[in-house]
Motif scaffolding. Sequence first.
Motif, mmCIF file in Angstrom:
data_model
loop_
_atom_site.group_PDB
_atom_site.id
_atom_site.type_symbol
_atom_site.label_atom_id
_atom_site.label_comp_id
_atom_site.label_asym_id
_atom_site.label_seq_id
_atom_site.Cartn_x
_atom_site.Cartn_y
_atom_site.Cartn_z
ATOM 1 N N MET A 155 6.535 2.858 3.827
ATOM 2 C CA MET A 155 6.669 3.898 4.651
ATOM 3 C C MET A 155 7.813 5.027 4.742
ATOM 4 S SD MET A 155 9.019 1.579 5.981
ATOM 5 C CE MET A 155 9.559 2.349 7.535
ATOM 6 N N LEU B 248 2.569 7.495 0.658
ATOM 7 C CA LEU B 248 3.346 8.483 0.422
ATOM 8 C C LEU B 248 3.553 9.113 -0.749
ATOM 9 C CD1 LEU B 248 6.287 7.212 2.680
ATOM 10 C CD2 LEU B 248 4.670 8.907 3.310
ATOM 11 N N ARG C 182 0.175 -2.155 8.975
ATOM 12 C CA ARG C 182 -1.038 -1.461 9.326
ATOM 13 C C ARG C 182 -0.828 -0.456 10.553
ATOM 14 N NH1 ARG C 182 -1.989 -6.967 9.115
ATOM 15 N NH2 ARG C 182 -2.465 -7.008 11.409
ATOM 16 N N GLN C 183 0.252 0.089 10.659
ATOM 17 C CA GLN C 183 0.407 1.004 11.650
ATOM 18 C C GLN C 183 0.593 2.334 11.038
ATOM 19 O OE1 GLN C 183 0.723 0.104 15.015
ATOM 20 N NE2 GLN C 183 0.361 -2.098 14.369
ATOM 21 N N THR C 184 -0.223 2.598 10.174
ATOM 22 C CA THR C 184 -0.515 3.880 9.537
ATOM 23 C C THR C 184 -1.781 4.414 9.619
ATOM 24 O OG1 THR C 184 -0.865 3.399 7.268
ATOM 25 C CG2 THR C 184 1.529 3.361 7.979
ATOM 26 N N VAL D 199 -4.334 -5.931 5.091
ATOM 27 C CA VAL D 199 -3.018 -5.666 4.034
ATOM 28 C C VAL D 199 -1.794 -6.170 4.836
ATOM 29 C CG1 VAL D 199 -3.985 -3.878 2.744
ATOM 30 C CG2 VAL D 199 -2.585 -3.201 4.693
ATOM 31 N N ASP D 200 -0.791 -6.411 4.347
ATOM 32 C CA ASP D 200 0.513 -7.034 5.209
ATOM 33 C C ASP D 200 1.699 -6.150 4.752
ATOM 34 O OD1 ASP D 200 0.955 -8.058 2.724
ATOM 35 O OD2 ASP D 200 0.482 -10.009 3.196
ATOM 36 N N ALA D 201 1.749 -5.253 3.958
ATOM 37 C CA ALA D 201 2.884 -4.399 3.406
ATOM 38 C C ALA D 201 2.506 -2.974 3.085
ATOM 39 C CB ALA D 201 3.435 -5.085 2.236
ATOM 40 N N VAL E 175 0.798 -1.142 0.016
ATOM 41 C CA VAL E 175 0.016 0.005 -0.009
ATOM 42 C C VAL E 175 0.919 1.133 0.000
ATOM 43 C CG1 VAL E 175 -1.879 1.232 1.214
ATOM 44 C CG2 VAL E 175 -1.667 -1.154 1.372
ATOM 45 N N SER F 238 2.326 -7.181 10.667
ATOM 46 C CA SER F 238 1.390 -5.878 11.326
ATOM 47 C C SER F 238 1.987 -4.685 11.333
ATOM 48 C CB SER F 238 1.067 -6.398 12.848
ATOM 49 O OG SER F 238 2.124 -6.801 13.489
ATOM 50 N N GLY F 239 3.115 -4.763 11.013
ATOM 51 C CA GLY F 239 3.870 -3.371 10.948
ATOM 52 C C GLY F 239 3.157 -2.727 9.762
ATOM 53 N N ARG G 61 -4.606 1.167 8.858
ATOM 54 C CA ARG G 61 -5.022 0.478 10.166
ATOM 55 C C ARG G 61 -6.283 -0.458 9.882
ATOM 56 N NH1 ARG G 61 -2.931 1.704 14.706
ATOM 57 N NH2 ARG G 61 -2.003 3.369 13.686
ATOM 58 N N ASN G 62 -6.106 -1.602 10.545
ATOM 59 C CA ASN G 62 -7.621 -2.444 10.415
ATOM 60 C C ASN G 62 -7.990 -2.945 8.956
ATOM 61 O OD1 ASN G 62 -7.872 -2.224 13.167
ATOM 62 N ND2 ASN G 62 -8.997 -0.544 13.032
ATOM 63 N N SER G 63 -6.814 -2.659 8.129
ATOM 64 C CA SER G 63 -7.324 -3.127 6.709
ATOM 65 C C SER G 63 -6.704 -4.562 6.463
ATOM 66 C CB SER G 63 -6.573 -2.075 5.582
ATOM 67 O OG SER G 63 -7.314 -0.960 5.716
ATOM 68 N N ALA H 155 7.340 -1.876 5.321
ATOM 69 C CA ALA H 155 7.202 -2.702 6.556
ATOM 70 C C ALA H 155 6.222 -3.620 6.305
ATOM 71 C CB ALA H 155 6.850 -2.006 7.428
#
Lengths: 96, 96, 96, 96, 96
Positions: free
Chosen positions: D79, D47, D64-66, D74-76, D44, D61-62, D70-72, D58
């Motif tokens: 960043m 930027l 999804r720390q944007t 996705v796994d990448a 995803v 779970s890293g 978040r809560n989607s 990243a």
Amino acid sequence: MLIAKVIGTTISTIKDEKLTGRKLLIVRQTDETGTPYGKPYVAVDTLDAGVGDLVLTAHGSGGRQTTITRNSPVDAVIMAVIDHLELAGEVVYRKE
Amino acid sequence: MLIAKVIGTTISTIKDEKLTGRKLLIVRQTDETGTPYGKPYVAVDTLDAGVGDLVLTAHGSGGRQTTITRNSPVDAVIMAVIDHLELAGEVVYRKE
Amino acid sequence: MLIAKVIGTTISTIKDEKLTGRKLLIVRQTDETGTPYGKPYVAVDTLDAGVGDLVLTAHGSGGRQTTITRNSPVDAVIMAVIDHLELAGEVVYRKE
Amino acid sequence: MLIAKVIGTTISTIKDEKLTGRKLLIVRQTDETGTPYGKPYVAVDTLDAGVGDLVLTAHGSGGRQTTITRNSPVDAVIMAVIDHLELAGEVVYRKE
Amino acid sequence: MLIAKVIGTTISTIKDEKLTGRKLLIVRQTDETGTPYGKPYVAVDTLDAGVGDLVLTAHGSGGRQTTITRNSPVDAVIMAVIDHLELAGEVVYRKE
């Protein structure tokens, strides 16, 4: 996420109760043009994908961020069916 | 998830207390027809699977989304025993 | 989980404060008979394992589901010391 | 995180609702000088990265720390867009 | 965790806001004697490590169990700088 092609399905009678009614498809990772390679894995289908479709799969805890997979013992989900793949503006794959 | 064949078991006296009574099976990943390849890994059995069975294993935090594995220091669980594998509508594996 | 053999230890003065007093062992993955292969990784020891022991390691967030590793910046833990490995009923490894 | 080069994009009409409006870029891992190798994956974009950019992704779970991911399912995630890569004080890559 | 050697650094102006002020080092995994091999990855430095240091990196959600990385879109952290590596009681690496 990985680009993958749907190649088949798995049928199980004995399974975790949270998997009842779930469709578990066999997929194989592809390269950036949609050509499969490597070994297969299994992902939960949440989008009514079919054999031959090119899809995106999310892995790990990301695979449980859908209403269908939440809190289930799964680690991969189909979260998009691919229409096109474009490389530097050129369409290299188009869904039939 | 990965398609895997059960090939054996591990026995441990010294282990984390949350593993008491858990069956830890040795499995090996297979291809889409059920033929094993590659190196083995170990998964918690929640379905009374046996040596020779073809199963699906969920990995990572997905491996702890069962009542048996919740909050345990494990990273893989058997969450389905496979009856059939179908590729493009043709059955390529059938449980005996 | 992976089957691994303990081959050594790491010593660090400069480390995250939550690792104070933790034993970080170097292990190498083995095959289903206990024969090591491949590259090493490091796991927190919670069971007083020693060099030469065959162990099971849990990875990812599973490595933090013990009282010793909870909330620590670690991704692998030794959660069992293996007594036997059995393949199809035959013992192929026995702890000395 | 992995160093990766953006090589294309994916277009999907059928997808999880949380992906609506998200840009899913095809990237390929590079070595420490920015030279791509290996197979592609999809991340995803948060930027506004473009084809040809070198980025950091990243995973797990890293990813999804944007606020965007978040809560989607996705796994990448992309960043960071890389300006320079330096090896032992020498600049080996510089964004054009 | 993986044993890795610090080989360089990445500089990014455009990045997730939670990465402001964070040092992102390029490392390469080593074998059990500290010899690098394989492809590089990037880890957040929380310990003021420098080029040439041998370190341990924790991956996945484990990479966010520090005060510096919590809730950030990262998946790897340097959580120890290695003083010694010992194999079966013999020191095979010593920090200079």
